[in-house]
Enzyme design. Structure first.
Site, mmCIF file in Angstrom:
data_model
loop_
_atom_site.group_PDB
_atom_site.id
_atom_site.type_symbol
_atom_site.label_atom_id
_atom_site.label_comp_id
_atom_site.label_asym_id
_atom_site.label_seq_id
_atom_site.Cartn_x
_atom_site.Cartn_y
_atom_site.Cartn_z
ATOM 1 N N ARG A 1 0.855 -1.178 0.000
ATOM 2 C CA ARG A 1 0.000 0.000 0.000
ATOM 3 C C ARG A 1 0.892 1.230 0.000
ATOM 4 O O ARG A 1 2.019 1.179 0.512
ATOM 5 C CB ARG A 1 -0.903 0.026 1.244
ATOM 6 C CG ARG A 1 -2.057 -0.961 1.212
ATOM 7 C CD ARG A 1 -3.133 -0.553 0.209
ATOM 8 N NE ARG A 1 -4.280 -1.453 0.206
ATOM 9 C CZ ARG A 1 -4.459 -2.465 -0.642
ATOM 10 N NH1 ARG A 1 -3.550 -2.727 -1.571
ATOM 11 N NH2 ARG A 1 -5.545 -3.204 -0.581
ATOM 12 N N HIS B 1 -1.665 1.100 -9.577
ATOM 13 C CA HIS B 1 -2.272 0.059 -8.719
ATOM 14 C C HIS B 1 -2.815 -1.081 -9.606
ATOM 15 O O HIS B 1 -3.986 -1.458 -9.533
ATOM 16 C CB HIS B 1 -3.396 0.637 -7.848
ATOM 17 C CG HIS B 1 -3.714 -0.229 -6.648
ATOM 18 N ND1 HIS B 1 -3.996 0.283 -5.404
ATOM 19 C CD2 HIS B 1 -3.795 -1.573 -6.505
ATOM 20 C CE1 HIS B 1 -4.234 -0.706 -4.553
ATOM 21 N NE2 HIS B 1 -4.117 -1.835 -5.205
HETATM 22 C C1 GLV Z 1 -5.613 -4.743 -4.105
HETATM 23 O O1 GLV Z 1 -4.833 -3.885 -3.846
HETATM 24 C C2 GLV Z 1 -6.079 -5.700 -3.159
HETATM 25 O O2 GLV Z 1 -5.855 -5.507 -1.967
HETATM 26 O O3 GLV Z 1 -6.676 -6.697 -3.581
#
Ligand code: GLV
Length: 310
Positions: free
Chosen positions: A225, A273
């Site tokens: 993250r 992401h």
């Molecule tokens: C994506 O970041 C997830 O946590 O699945």
């Protein structure tokens, strides 16, 4: 009784189709069309869903979070009290992450940035050959994703180190745990890969002090993250040359603001992401399994342990 489905608009229909393909009898309500709140017995939601809203459903008995990370559920107000929460542990998510780790480790290891720069300048020059057996890859987090990535890296021939909060024993991986273990691993890590869950203990784990422990010329990769990395500390370490490059898939905030220095930094590879994306058809079976288990009063799978934070 019905299932409330809530995710970004572009993914809603694919999730509905994937769930119905396995369990055609499910009554799926796509948020915000929830219908009678008393009829909702399970909610399948991703991180945009307001947890306060879930308190509207008096008969809610299961919350499935449509991802691997659950940090969004650790923030107040959190899921409705007493409702068990499951997350996804998905093979496609795991293989996707393994590919992303391998791709970027190999880019750094095989001097891809240097060769691309030479190409841009039409320079035909061979660089010293890197030695795989000398390039130590240290993984933060050895859950399903980290363990799989470690296996791939081992297969290529990299020495693999791994760090977890509680001691682990994984064949072929030099394992470290706890605060002392973290420092010990970092001093021996040439490419650092963060695949941790974000918890109060792991927030900011990649900071000025920990970056300084990495050998000069080390690389940093983050697909945990954004909150794991202190962005200004990483930028300073890149600018002074201590860190040679970074591959970043997650940021705080997301989307990464257009003016952020990461976007244009010559040593930073930015991903939106997207290192590994949840595929509804792959993840749906475990969601349906949990709905069935909930209805039959059987133990749920992939439950979130809120005391651990993942
Ligand atoms: C994506 O970041 C997830 O946590 O699945």
């Amino acid at each position: 009784m019905a299932i409330l489905l809530s995710t970004k608009a572009s993914a809603m229909q694919a999730w509905r189709d994937a769930l119905l393909a396995i369990a055609p009898d499910l009554d799926i309500r796509m948020f915000p069309e929830a219908g009678n709140p008393e009829e909702i017995e399970a909610a399948v939601c991703w991180n945009s869903h307001d947890m306060a809203e879930l308190r509207r459903y008096p008969n809610l008995k299961l919350l499935v979070s449509m991802g691997a990370g659950v940090d969004h559920l650790l923030r107040a107000p959190g899921p409705p009290p007493g409702v068990p929460v499951a997350r996804l542990k998905d093979e496609r998510l795991t293989t996707g992450m393994g590919e992303w780790v391998l791709l970027n480790v190999l880019r750094f290891h095989r001097q891809d940035a240097e060769y691309r720069a030479q190409q841009a300048a039409r320079i035909w020059r061979e660089l010293p050959a890197p030695d795989t057996a000398q390039r130590r890859v240290g993984i933060l987090g050895l859950g399903q994703l980290g363990t799989h990535a470690a296996g791939l890296l081992r297969m290529v021939g990299f020495p693999v180190l791994g760090w977890t909060r509680a001691p682990r024993d994984i064949p072929g991986v030099t394992c470290f745990a706890g605060a002392d273990g973290l420092r010990a691993m970092l001093t021996q890590t040439d490419i650092l890969v963060c695949l941790l869950p974000l918890t109060p203990e792991t927030r900011g784990i990649i900071n000025r002090d920990t970056l300084a422990l990495l050998p000069p010329g080390a690389f940093v990769m983050n697909s945990g993250r954004g909150g794991h990395v202190v962005a200004d500390d990483l930028l300073a370490a890149l600018d002074c040359g201590h860190i040679a490059g970074a591959a970043l898939d997650v940021f705080e905030p997301e989307p990464l603001p257009p003016e952020h220095r990461f976007w244009g930094h010559e040593k930073v590879l930015v991903w939106p992401h997207a290192s590994s994306i949840t595929i509804p058809s792959s993840a749906a079976p475990q969601v349906v399994e949990n709905i069935r288990r909930m209805r039959q009063g059987r133990p749920l799978i992939n439950l979130v342990d809120f005391s651990a934070g993942y």
